[in-house]
Scaffold this active site. Structure first.
Site, PDB file in Angstrom:
ATOM      1  N   SER A 253       0.888  -1.143  -0.169  1.00 22.16           N
ATOM      2  CA  SER A 253       0.176   0.075   0.066  1.00 22.16           C
ATOM      3  C   SER A 253       0.951   1.096   0.027  1.00 22.16           C
ATOM      4  O   SER A 253       2.188   1.110   0.150  1.00 22.16           O
ATOM      5  CB  SER A 253      -0.856   0.052   1.235  1.00 22.16           C
ATOM      6  OG  SER A 253       0.064   0.339   2.346  1.00 22.16           O
ATOM      7  N   LYS A 254       0.157   2.273  -0.131  1.00 20.24           N
ATOM      8  CA  LYS A 254       0.917   3.589  -0.385  1.00 20.24           C
ATOM      9  C   LYS A 254       1.667   3.881   0.939  1.00 20.24           C
ATOM     10  O   LYS A 254       2.631   4.844   0.978  1.00 20.24           O
ATOM     11  CB  LYS A 254       0.042   4.797  -0.766  1.00 20.24           C
ATOM     12  CG  LYS A 254      -0.684   4.551  -1.991  1.00 20.24           C
ATOM     13  CD  LYS A 254      -1.251   5.720  -2.654  1.00 20.24           C
ATOM     14  CE  LYS A 254      -1.961   5.520  -3.837  1.00 20.24           C
ATOM     15  NZ  LYS A 254      -3.486   4.785  -3.998  1.00 20.24           N
ATOM     16  N   ARG A 255       1.184   3.250   1.992  1.00 19.19           N
ATOM     17  CA  ARG A 255       2.046   3.753   3.398  1.00 19.19           C
ATOM     18  C   ARG A 255       3.554   3.392   3.235  1.00 19.19           C
ATOM     19  O   ARG A 255       4.376   4.086   3.975  1.00 19.19           O
ATOM     20  CB  ARG A 255       1.388   2.624   4.492  1.00 19.19           C
ATOM     21  CG  ARG A 255      -0.027   3.022   4.930  1.00 19.19           C
ATOM     22  CD  ARG A 255      -0.453   2.213   5.960  1.00 19.19           C
ATOM     23  NE  ARG A 255       0.106   2.630   7.163  1.00 19.19           N
ATOM     24  CZ  ARG A 255      -0.205   3.702   7.948  1.00 19.19           C
ATOM     25  NH1 ARG A 255      -1.132   4.449   7.535  1.00 19.19           N
ATOM     26  NH2 ARG A 255       0.362   3.899   9.069  1.00 19.19           N
TER      27      ARG A 255
END
Length: 490
Positions: A253-255
């Site tokens: 994910s973008k995290r």
RNA sequence: GGCCCCAUCGUCUAGCCCGGCCUAGGACACCAGGUUUUCAUCCUGGCGACAGGGGUUCAAAUCCCCUUGGGGUCACCA
């Protein structure tokens, strides 16, 4: 039983092409190419709220950019057109009506409010959340009456008792107890069918023989298999690919980093390196060969050889691969690839660069062994296009220069010595030899001059030969930058 | 939490299906050394794993079971 091989990649245009999606597409494509099947593309645009034409175009572009070509698809058509799900609505409705007529589906009048209460009650009793079947066996007369009265309803699939098993080429055979599968919604109250239903209708219609997709779809599979059985159609073989994980071990994910293929293209990863890296996430050519191209993939790929465990996306190895591919490119090729990234920084125009192309090629030659992406080239050469007054000094470079206590005196003496020698421009070889002699004469260590000098000229701690760099920036800038450094390094 | 999936070096993996050739191979990263004006490239060497416990077997990383750990999924999203 042996059907013609037909696989598909079915992205929903609700975002950029995910790097994991790109791998799914790649494996489907490779499977089709290896075994002489067809690879098709279908756009799952059944969520009008989130789907856009821009995303759709970007996804197609991304796949094409990677070198994946499809035999049937939204842009090229094919025997099973259309390839946009929204345009296949009438077919889906026919399929739904058929299931309703044959009792495999039923109308459910439960309101969202009632469903919410039901869920709440189940939570309170710590029961699993599932439709309780209130409308499952409503008398036909009542159903007809309420429907005729205009009461809204959804169509639910009537899940039979028993077990559902299917063939999965990466997991082996998988079995689910049908008790675990609720009577899910096939068609919404607004008449639009849901994903699990549409996918099966279209896969049947398009005669898909193998479904390879991410592991997150594993739990959807029993619902879908049940549907094939209700339709009396051949069930495709499946393959649920392990997930690509972030450094937090969770679904990428973008995290924890960039997730879109476009992000990596923008950073200037060679596309062959991207393809190669994607192959390595879950598959290996022979366990020893790390660098290989699509020809090798197509020659050897089999879904059976895909690993079951999720793989953490290792950006370091990805970068290493990038460097490998960059060093395999021809000089001219590499220069062309670096060009747009240099221009993107906005400090120089294309016309200017084209006008001094040999100069640019010289720099590319010197930097190629150091860069892993085209973007890194642009970053590392930014000093060439910066005004003398505002060359950025990197922290580590500054620290390295400041270790030398006599840096200012050395630089000042060197500047005085150098000035007359650059009167007619920079002869890199001559200045290099003379400088070494100068350093030796004065009993200095090489780094005592070179480190402060490098910072003065480039602002970086490392880089190509310093005298080549002098040649690139020219005599006036060389002298000027040393003057400026006298103050900035004090 | 229910259900499902997974489990070899820090990371990507080979080996596992068809037990013996595995004192577990390769790569990235890391460490050390060589080359170099620096960084990098390149070369050499090093560190480092079968999650744990039971079985089955003459023999298990490979087969079976349990435990632990991790993940996925539980929508009128896809």
């Amino acid at each position: 039983m042996t059907r013609p091989i037909r696989v598909r990649f079915a992205p929903s245009p609700t975002g950029k092409l995910h790097i994991g999606g790109a791998r799914t597409a790649l494996f489907n494509w490779a499977f089709a190419r290896r075994f002489g099947g067809k690879f098709l593309l279908r756009i799952e645009d059944t969520d009008p709220e989130r789907s856009t034409k821009e995303y759709e175009r970007a996804i197609l572009e991304g796949l094409r950019w990677l070198g994946l070509d499809w035999d049937e698809g939204p842009d090229i058509g094919g025997p099973h057109a259309p390839y946009h799900q929204m345009q296949r609505l009438s077919l889906h409705k026919e399929y739904a009506a058929d299931l309703l007529a044959r009792g495999h589906a039923y109308r459910c009048f439960c309101t969202r409010e009632r469903l919410e209460e039901m869920t709440k009650a189940q939570d309170a009793k710590k029961e699993k959340n599932a439709y309780d079947g209130r409308c499952r066996d409503l008398p036909l007369a009542e159903v007809e009456r309420r429907a005729a009265a205009g009461e809204p309803y959804v169509l639910r699939f009537r899940v039979p008792a028993g077990q559902t098993r299917f063939k999965d080429h990466v997991r082996g055979d998988v079995v689910f107890d049908n008790k675990e599968v609720e009577d899910w919604v096939m068609v919404r109250s607004d008449g639009n069918p849901t994903y699990n239903f549409v996918v099966v209708c279209d896969d049947i219609d398009m005669e898909i023989s193998h479904v390879f997709r991410g592991e997150e779809h594993l739990v959807n599979t029993p619902k879908q298999v049940l549907l094939y059985q209700a339709f009396g159609k051949p069930i495709p073989e499946f393959g649920h690919l392990p997930l690509m994980l972030g450094t937090d071990r969770k679904k990428l994910s973008k995290r924890t980093g960039d997730t879109a293929l476009q992000d990596y293209a923008d950073r200037g990863f060679p596309k062959a390196a991207i393809v190669n890296f994607l192959c390595l996430q879950g598959w290996a050519l022979d366990g020893t060969t790390e660098v290989f191209g699509v020809e090798e993939l197509v020659k050897h790929f089999d879904i059976k050889d895909v690993g079951k465990g999720g793989s953490i996306f290792d950006i370091e190895k990805f970068l290493w691969l990038g460097g490998e591919y960059i060093r395999r490119e021809s000089l001219e090729e590499l220069a062309q690839h670096c060009l747009p990234h240099v221009l993107a920084r906005g400090a120089v125009t294309e016309a200017d660069l084209r006008a001094r192309w040999p100069w640019f090629l010289g720099i590319v030659t010197a930097e190629r062994e150091r860069i892993r992406t085209y973007g890194e080239f642009a970053e590392r050469t930014a000093y060439l296009f910066a005004p003398d007054e505002s060359v950025a000094y990197a922290d580590d470079a500054l620290a390295a220069a400041k270790k030398h206590l006599g840096r200012i005196e050395t630089l000042r003496a060197y500047l005085d010595w150098l000035r007359p020698r650059l009167a007619d421009g920079v002869d890199a070889a001559a200045v290099r030899d003379a400088t070494k002699a100068w350093v030796a004469e004065r009993g200095l260590k090489m780094p005592a001059l070179f480190q402060p000098l490098r910072v003065a000229l480039t602002g970086l701690a490392g880089g190509p030969d310093l005298f080549d760099a002098m040649g690139w920036i020219g005599a006036p800038s060389t002298l000027r930058r040393i003057e400026i450094a006298l103050e900035r390094l004090a």
